[in-house]
Scaffold this motif. Structure first.
Motif, short mmCIF file in Angstrom:
data_model
loop_
_atom_site.label_atom_id
_atom_site.label_comp_id
_atom_site.label_asym_id
_atom_site.label_seq_id
_atom_site.Cartn_x
_atom_site.Cartn_y
_atom_site.Cartn_z
N ARG A 39 1.12 -1.27 -0.09
CA ARG A 39 0.14 0.02 0.19
C ARG A 39 0.70 1.41 -0.09
O ARG A 39 0.52 2.17 -0.91
CB ARG A 39 -1.02 0.03 1.30
N ALA A 40 1.84 1.24 0.80
CA ALA A 40 2.90 2.46 0.83
C ALA A 40 3.60 2.82 -0.61
O ALA A 40 3.79 3.95 -0.94
CB ALA A 40 3.69 2.39 2.09
N LEU A 41 3.89 1.43 -0.89
CA LEU A 41 4.57 1.59 -2.28
C LEU A 41 3.60 2.02 -3.37
O LEU A 41 4.08 2.99 -4.11
CB LEU A 41 5.17 0.50 -2.79
N ALA A 56 10.43 7.26 -11.86
CA ALA A 56 10.39 6.79 -10.63
C ALA A 56 9.05 6.44 -10.14
O ALA A 56 8.90 5.20 -9.44
CB ALA A 56 10.56 8.06 -9.79
N ALA A 57 7.98 6.82 -10.58
CA ALA A 57 6.55 6.17 -10.24
C ALA A 57 6.47 4.78 -10.63
O ALA A 57 6.00 3.83 -10.05
CB ALA A 57 5.65 6.99 -10.97
N LEU A 58 7.21 4.35 -11.90
CA LEU A 58 6.95 3.06 -12.54
C LEU A 58 7.70 2.23 -11.53
O LEU A 58 7.17 0.76 -11.29
CB LEU A 58 7.46 2.88 -13.91
N ASP A 59 8.72 2.43 -10.99
CA ASP A 59 9.48 1.70 -10.10
C ASP A 59 8.97 1.32 -9.02
O ASP A 59 8.76 0.11 -8.45
CB ASP A 59 11.06 2.58 -10.03
N LYS A 60 8.31 2.20 -8.33
CA LYS A 60 7.44 2.16 -7.25
C LYS A 60 6.08 1.18 -7.27
O LYS A 60 6.04 0.18 -6.51
CB LYS A 60 6.90 3.33 -6.52
N LEU A 61 5.57 1.24 -8.52
CA LEU A 61 4.40 0.65 -8.78
C LEU A 61 4.63 -0.90 -9.14
O LEU A 61 4.06 -1.64 -8.61
CB LEU A 61 3.68 1.30 -9.85
N TRP A 62 5.74 -0.99 -9.73
CA TRP A 62 6.10 -2.31 -10.09
C TRP A 62 6.68 -3.21 -8.77
O TRP A 62 6.35 -4.24 -8.53
CB TRP A 62 7.26 -2.33 -11.03
N ARG A 63 7.16 -2.49 -7.82
CA ARG A 63 7.61 -3.02 -6.59
C ARG A 63 6.35 -3.35 -5.66
O ARG A 63 6.14 -4.55 -5.07
CB ARG A 63 8.34 -2.13 -5.66
N GLU A 65 3.43 -4.12 -7.33
CA GLU A 65 2.75 -5.17 -7.82
C GLU A 65 3.45 -6.41 -7.45
O GLU A 65 2.72 -7.48 -7.54
CB GLU A 65 2.54 -4.85 -9.50
N GLU A 66 4.61 -6.47 -7.32
CA GLU A 66 5.37 -7.83 -6.89
C GLU A 66 4.86 -8.47 -5.65
O GLU A 66 4.95 -9.62 -5.55
CB GLU A 66 6.74 -7.67 -6.83
N LEU A 67 4.34 -7.51 -4.78
CA LEU A 67 3.83 -7.86 -3.56
C LEU A 67 2.37 -8.33 -3.67
O LEU A 67 1.93 -9.27 -3.21
CB LEU A 67 3.99 -6.69 -2.55
N TYR A 76 -1.89 1.89 -13.70
CA TYR A 76 -1.21 2.81 -13.47
C TYR A 76 0.40 2.83 -13.94
O TYR A 76 1.04 3.79 -14.46
CB TYR A 76 -1.28 3.66 -12.09
N ALA A 77 0.76 1.64 -13.88
CA ALA A 77 2.05 1.18 -14.32
C ALA A 77 2.05 1.36 -15.84
O ALA A 77 3.16 1.83 -16.35
CB ALA A 77 2.56 -0.26 -13.94
#
Length: 328
Positions: A39-41, A56-63, A65-67, A76-77
């Motif tokens: 949720r925080a990511l 930078a947003a893509l990196d957070k969203l991908w992380r 989504e891995e969880l 949004y990714a």
């Protein structure tokens, strides 16, 4: 964007993510700490997206989504990829989200994200440029082609394929040579390029003035005639010697000088061999001498550039053999 999400601001969308991630259908086995981190990511990614910091947003969203797998995160990714000009990846991500299975308990936010992804995929697909890479001057299946350093399968040679807009470097390697071509494509553009391999011809050998002259047809014919003539002369000499020996044997068996012999088995065999061989020497000497003389004449009349100076030759013949004597 779906009407339900279009009306939401970033803070509200982040809250929607938080609600959606609170009890995800696929997160039954995920511990609360992991859900909280996802949720925080996601919230950080949405905040960066709102600021236009798409990488930078893509990196957070991908992380995130891995969880936790959620169509809202995937949507949004995909939008980040679209803003970054990575249209092919964006279209694949939109398509993946649009095919997310939803059960009856799925939230309206999830349903809106799936619907938005389907609409975005349909809008984005025709915007993707297409490029066909062909080959000239080389077997297309043998040329190793790459686009921006990534190998292209041989099956796609000459076939129009999607590429992202912008500048691209097309390379082809074959036969130790590399051909490169740069091309820039705009959205919706379709074009083709051909990697042309120049025709490399073998250099023609031209002997230098100092190099020895190549054998001419006259030299080949001359030596052929000399060799054949010498062989015929040798044959004549051998058969002449054998015939003379048989003639002596017949005299010893009681035959006259004109080869009139008594009728005995031994005489008949020797006389038969003598009559067969005595016809060979004369024609062999005549033909061999003529051929050898012709060959010598050809060799001696060659242009001076094709033979060493002062070449001389003469045939020799004897009852026991024949040959060519001289300097060439």
């Amino acid at each position: 964007m779906h009407p339900r999400l279009r009306a939401l601001g970033t803070t509200t969308v982040a809250l929607a993510f938080a609600i959606a991630l609170a009890t995800p259908a696929r997160a039954a086995d995920v511990d609360p700490a992991t859900v909280n981190a996802a949720r925080a990511l996601a919230e950080e990614g949405l905040d960066l997206y709102d600021k236009g910091e798409y990488a930078a947003a893509l990196d957070k969203l991908w992380r995130a989504e891995e969880l936790i797998q959620a169509p809202t995160i995937g949507l949004y990714a995909a939008r980040c990829l679209e803003h970054l000009g990575r249209l092919i990846e964006a279209s694949e991500r939109y398509l993946h989200v649009s095919r997310t299975p939803l059960d009856a308990s799925a939230s309206d936010v999830f349903r809106a994200a799936v619907a938005d992804a389907e609409e975005a995929y349909s809008d984005l697909k025709p915007r993707i440029p297409k490029l066909a890479v062909g080959v000239r001057g080389a077997p297309e299946r043998e040329v190793q082609i790459s686009i921006d350093g990534k190998p292209m399968p041989p099956a796609l040679v000459g076939v129009s394929r999607p590429v992202d807009p912008g500048k691209h470097l097309v390379e082809g390697a074959w036969g130790g040579r590399v051909v490169r071509q740069e091309i820039t494509l705009q959205e919706r553009q379709e074009t083709a390029v051909a990697l042309a391999f120049p025709d490399v011809r073998r250099p023609v050998f031209v002997p230098s003035p100092a190099a020895p002259a190549q054998p001419t047809a006259q030299r080949v014919l001359g030596w052929s005639a000399v060799g054949t003539g010498a062989a015929a002369l040798v044959l004549g000499g051998i058969t002449f010697g054998v015939t003379s020996a048989l003639h002596s044997d017949l005299i010893d068996l009681g035959c006259t000088e004109k080869v009139v012999c008594p009728d005995t088995p031994e005489t008949r065999d020797t006389l038969s061999s003598y009559n067969t061989l005595r016809l060979i020497p004369a024609p062999a000497f005549i033909a061999g001498g003529a051929l050898a003389a012709s060959g010598v004449a050809l060799l001696l009349t060659m242009p001076s550039a094709s033979r060493p100076g002062g070449a001389t030759a003469r045939p020799w013949i004897s009852p026991w053999g024949a040959g060519i004597a001289g300097v060439f």
